[in-house]
Design a protein around this motif. Structure first.
Motif, PDB file in Angstrom:
ATOM      1  N   LEU A 112      21.249  10.023  -9.843  1.00 43.02           N
ATOM      2  CA  LEU A 112      21.134  10.188  -8.392  1.00 43.02           C
ATOM      3  C   LEU A 112      20.246  11.387  -8.073  1.00 43.02           C
ATOM      4  N   GLY A 113      20.458  12.493  -8.767  1.00 37.77           N
ATOM      5  CA  GLY A 113      19.614  13.670  -8.556  1.00 37.77           C
ATOM      6  C   GLY A 113      18.154  13.373  -8.825  1.00 37.77           C
ATOM      7  N   ALA A 114      17.884  12.615  -9.893  1.00 39.89           N
ATOM      8  CA  ALA A 114      16.503  12.256 -10.218  1.00 39.89           C
ATOM      9  C   ALA A 114      15.896  11.379  -9.129  1.00 39.89           C
ATOM     10  N   ALA A 115      16.698  10.446  -8.594  1.00 42.52           N
ATOM     11  CA  ALA A 115      16.204   9.580  -7.523  1.00 42.52           C
ATOM     12  C   ALA A 115      15.883  10.395  -6.271  1.00 42.52           C
ATOM     13  N   LEU A 116      16.737  11.380  -5.966  1.00 44.33           N
ATOM     14  CA  LEU A 116      16.490  12.235  -4.808  1.00 44.33           C
ATOM     15  C   LEU A 116      15.222  13.061  -5.003  1.00 44.33           C
ATOM     16  N   LEU A 117      15.030  13.591  -6.212  1.00 42.24           N
ATOM     17  CA  LEU A 117      13.819  14.362  -6.502  1.00 42.24           C
ATOM     18  C   LEU A 117      12.570  13.507  -6.351  1.00 42.24           C
ATOM     19  N   CYS A 118      12.647  12.273  -6.860  1.00 42.27           N
ATOM     20  CA  CYS A 118      11.506  11.366  -6.767  1.00 42.27           C
ATOM     21  C   CYS A 118      11.178  11.060  -5.310  1.00 42.27           C
ATOM     22  N   TYR A 119      12.198  10.756  -4.541  1.00 43.59           N
ATOM     23  CA  TYR A 119      12.019  10.426  -3.131  1.00 43.59           C
ATOM     24  C   TYR A 119      11.463  11.621  -2.362  1.00 43.59           C
ATOM     25  N   ALA A 120      12.031  12.815  -2.628  1.00 44.64           N
ATOM     26  CA  ALA A 120      11.560  14.020  -1.957  1.00 44.64           C
ATOM     27  C   ALA A 120      10.116  14.331  -2.328  1.00 44.64           C
ATOM     28  N   GLY A 121       9.768  14.150  -3.601  1.00 45.09           N
ATOM     29  CA  GLY A 121       8.396  14.408  -4.036  1.00 45.09           C
ATOM     30  C   GLY A 121       7.396  13.517  -3.332  1.00 45.09           C
ATOM     31  N   LEU A 122       7.733  12.236  -3.198  1.00 40.74           N
ATOM     32  CA  LEU A 122       6.845  11.316  -2.478  1.00 40.74           C
ATOM     33  C   LEU A 122       6.698  11.737  -1.025  1.00 40.74           C
ATOM     34  N   GLY A 123       7.819  12.162  -0.411  1.00 41.32           N
ATOM     35  CA  GLY A 123       7.770  12.559   0.990  1.00 41.32           C
ATOM     36  C   GLY A 123       6.965  13.823   1.212  1.00 41.32           C
ATOM     37  N   LEU A 124       7.162  14.830   0.357  1.00 45.95           N
ATOM     38  CA  LEU A 124       6.450  16.092   0.505  1.00 45.95           C
ATOM     39  C   LEU A 124       4.959  15.937   0.233  1.00 45.95           C
ATOM     40  N   ALA A 125       4.624  15.055  -0.696  1.00 44.13           N
ATOM     41  CA  ALA A 125       3.211  14.833  -1.018  1.00 44.13           C
ATOM     42  C   ALA A 125       2.532  13.916  -0.010  1.00 44.13           C
ATOM     43  N   ALA A 126       3.339  13.341   0.909  1.00 44.99           N
ATOM     44  CA  ALA A 126       2.809  12.407   1.915  1.00 44.99           C
ATOM     45  C   ALA A 126       1.995  11.306   1.255  1.00 44.99           C
ATOM     46  N   ILE A 127       2.487  10.824   0.108  1.00 46.07           N
ATOM     47  CA  ILE A 127       1.783   9.762  -0.621  1.00 46.07           C
ATOM     48  C   ILE A 127       1.974   8.436   0.107  1.00 46.07           C
ATOM     49  N   ARG A 128       0.903   7.756   0.350  1.00 44.55           N
ATOM     50  CA  ARG A 128       0.942   6.452   1.010  1.00 44.55           C
ATOM     51  C   ARG A 128       0.191   5.439   0.150  1.00 44.55           C
ATOM     52  N   PHE A 129       0.843   4.334  -0.107  1.00 46.85           N
ATOM     53  CA  PHE A 129       0.233   3.272  -0.888  1.00 46.85           C
ATOM     54  C   PHE A 129      -0.175   2.132   0.040  1.00 46.85           C
ATOM     55  N   SER A 130      -1.076   1.296  -0.440  1.00 45.71           N
ATOM     56  CA  SER A 130      -1.486   0.116   0.318  1.00 45.71           C
ATOM     57  C   SER A 130      -1.406  -1.099  -0.604  1.00 45.71           C
ATOM     58  N   ILE A 131      -0.714  -2.122  -0.142  1.00 46.17           N
ATOM     59  CA  ILE A 131      -0.526  -3.337  -0.930  1.00 46.17           C
ATOM     60  C   ILE A 131      -1.115  -4.517  -0.175  1.00 46.17           C
ATOM     61  N   ALA A 132      -2.031  -5.214  -0.818  1.00 44.61           N
ATOM     62  CA  ALA A 132      -2.642  -6.397  -0.212  1.00 44.61           C
ATOM     63  C   ALA A 132      -1.601  -7.510  -0.099  1.00 44.61           C
ATOM     64  N   SER A 133      -1.725  -8.326   0.936  1.00 42.30           N
ATOM     65  CA  SER A 133      -0.721  -9.364   1.196  1.00 42.30           C
ATOM     66  C   SER A 133      -0.591 -10.357   0.050  1.00 42.30           C
ATOM     67  N   HIS A 134      -1.705 -10.614  -0.682  1.00 39.03           N
ATOM     68  CA  HIS A 134      -1.612 -11.592  -1.753  1.00 39.03           C
ATOM     69  C   HIS A 134      -0.840 -11.069  -2.969  1.00 39.03           C
ATOM     70  N   ASN A 135      -0.540  -9.768  -2.975  1.00 35.20           N
ATOM     71  CA  ASN A 135       0.257  -9.201  -4.066  1.00 35.20           C
ATOM     72  C   ASN A 135       1.748  -9.128  -3.733  1.00 35.20           C
ATOM     73  N   GLU A 136       2.100  -9.404  -2.489  1.00 32.89           N
ATOM     74  CA  GLU A 136       3.506  -9.310  -2.096  1.00 32.89           C
ATOM     75  C   GLU A 136       4.425 -10.282  -2.841  1.00 32.89           C
ATOM     76  N   PRO A 137       3.977 -11.531  -3.139  1.00 32.83           N
ATOM     77  CA  PRO A 137       4.896 -12.461  -3.809  1.00 32.83           C
ATOM     78  C   PRO A 137       5.428 -11.978  -5.150  1.00 32.83           C
ATOM     79  N   TRP A 138       4.677 -11.144  -5.875  1.00 33.29           N
ATOM     80  CA  TRP A 138       5.198 -10.648  -7.149  1.00 33.29           C
ATOM     81  C   TRP A 138       5.638  -9.181  -7.077  1.00 33.29           C
ATOM     82  N   LEU A 139       4.993  -8.392  -6.224  1.00 28.67           N
ATOM     83  CA  LEU A 139       5.406  -6.994  -6.103  1.00 28.67           C
ATOM     84  C   LEU A 139       6.727  -6.858  -5.339  1.00 28.67           C
ATOM     85  N   GLY A 140       6.953  -7.753  -4.361  1.00 29.43           N
ATOM     86  CA  GLY A 140       8.193  -7.704  -3.589  1.00 29.43           C
ATOM     87  C   GLY A 140       9.427  -7.850  -4.467  1.00 29.43           C
TER      88      GLY A 140
END
Length: 248
Positions: free
Chosen positions: A105-133
């Motif tokens: 749980l602590g590791a998950a919180l650290l990971c989530y906080a790191g993504l939030g602080l770094a303001a990391i944003r990903f972009s996923i094309a719609s044709h990749n949703e069927p397998w990435l989802g």
């Protein structure tokens, strides 16, 4: 479940805070509540207390409900993945390895906080949703089964598929709603969620709703960027503490 008056007050304060955060930024109820409650009780017990508040607040977040079927048609592969992931990891949270679950749980919180602080944003094309989802859903389910927290990688995934603001808020509510049902089923099967703690979870709904209302009322008084920064810093500190307490 014998928590005493002091424990009841602590639980109420945790759910007020967690509801407040959810009211301001639309998420954070499971992350805050399980993270803080895990300091004073096993993660499985903390997750069981979360069930009713999470279920009800996420139903509320899915409004207007008339739009939900449209989101379900797009996101059902991820929802299915969440259910399969929780089933695959069933028993992890309530098993003998509670310390490992707490560290996870602590590791998950650290990971989530790191993504939030770094303001990391990903972009996923719609044709990749069927397998990435389904992949994102399965990973979320496995982490949910191990920690009770269902924000990784579901939140970054939903942010990456191009939903507008209103759809994103609804999609988060839908995702957390499905994850809550899957987690509750797992906790019932493994014996961590019984009648006594179920009643306690029902009472926890009151402070959670109060906190969520306060957060919604005060939302306009906060600079969103500033609040999110402190929120993620707090999660990072909490996650680091949980990891250190159970690993070091």
């Amino acid at each position: 479940m014998d928590i005493g008056a002091g424990g009841a007050i602590a639980i109420a304060l945790v759910f007020i805070l967690a509801g407040f955060v959810k009211g301001v930024i639309g998420l954070g109820l499971p992350t805050i509540s399980i993270g803080l409650l895990s300091l004073i009780m096993p993660p499985a017990q903390a997750a069981a207390l979360l069930v009713v508040p999470s279920f009800v607040t996420n139903i509320q977040q899915m409004r207007p409900w008339a739009q939900v079927p449209r989101l379900v048609r797009r996101l059902w592969p991820m929802m299915l993945g969440i259910g399969l992931g929780v089933a695959a990891g069933s028993g992890t949270l309530s098993g003998a390895s509670a310390a490992i679950a707490s560290a996870a749980l602590g590791a998950a919180l650290l990971c989530y906080a790191g993504l939030g602080l770094a303001a990391i944003r990903f972009s996923i094309a719609s044709h990749n949703e069927p397998w990435l989802g389904p992949a994102a859903g399965f990973a979320t389910g496995m982490i949910t089964a191990a920690t009770g927290v269902f924000v990784i990688p579901s939140v970054p995934y939903l942010q990456a598929i191009g939903l507008d603001k209103d759809d994103l808020v609804q999609a988060l509510g839908l995702t957390f709603f499905v994850a809550t049902i899957a987690l509750a089923a797992d906790l019932v099967v493994t014996g961590a969620l019984g009648a006594t703690i179920g009643i306690a979870s029902l009472f926890a709904l009151v402070p959670a709703i109060l906190g969520m209302w306060l957060g919604q009322v005060l939302r306009e008084r906060f600079t969103a960027a500033t609040f999110r920064r402190w929120f993620f810093l707090g999660l990072a500190c909490l996650g680091a503490y949980l990891v250190a307490r159970n690993v070091v």
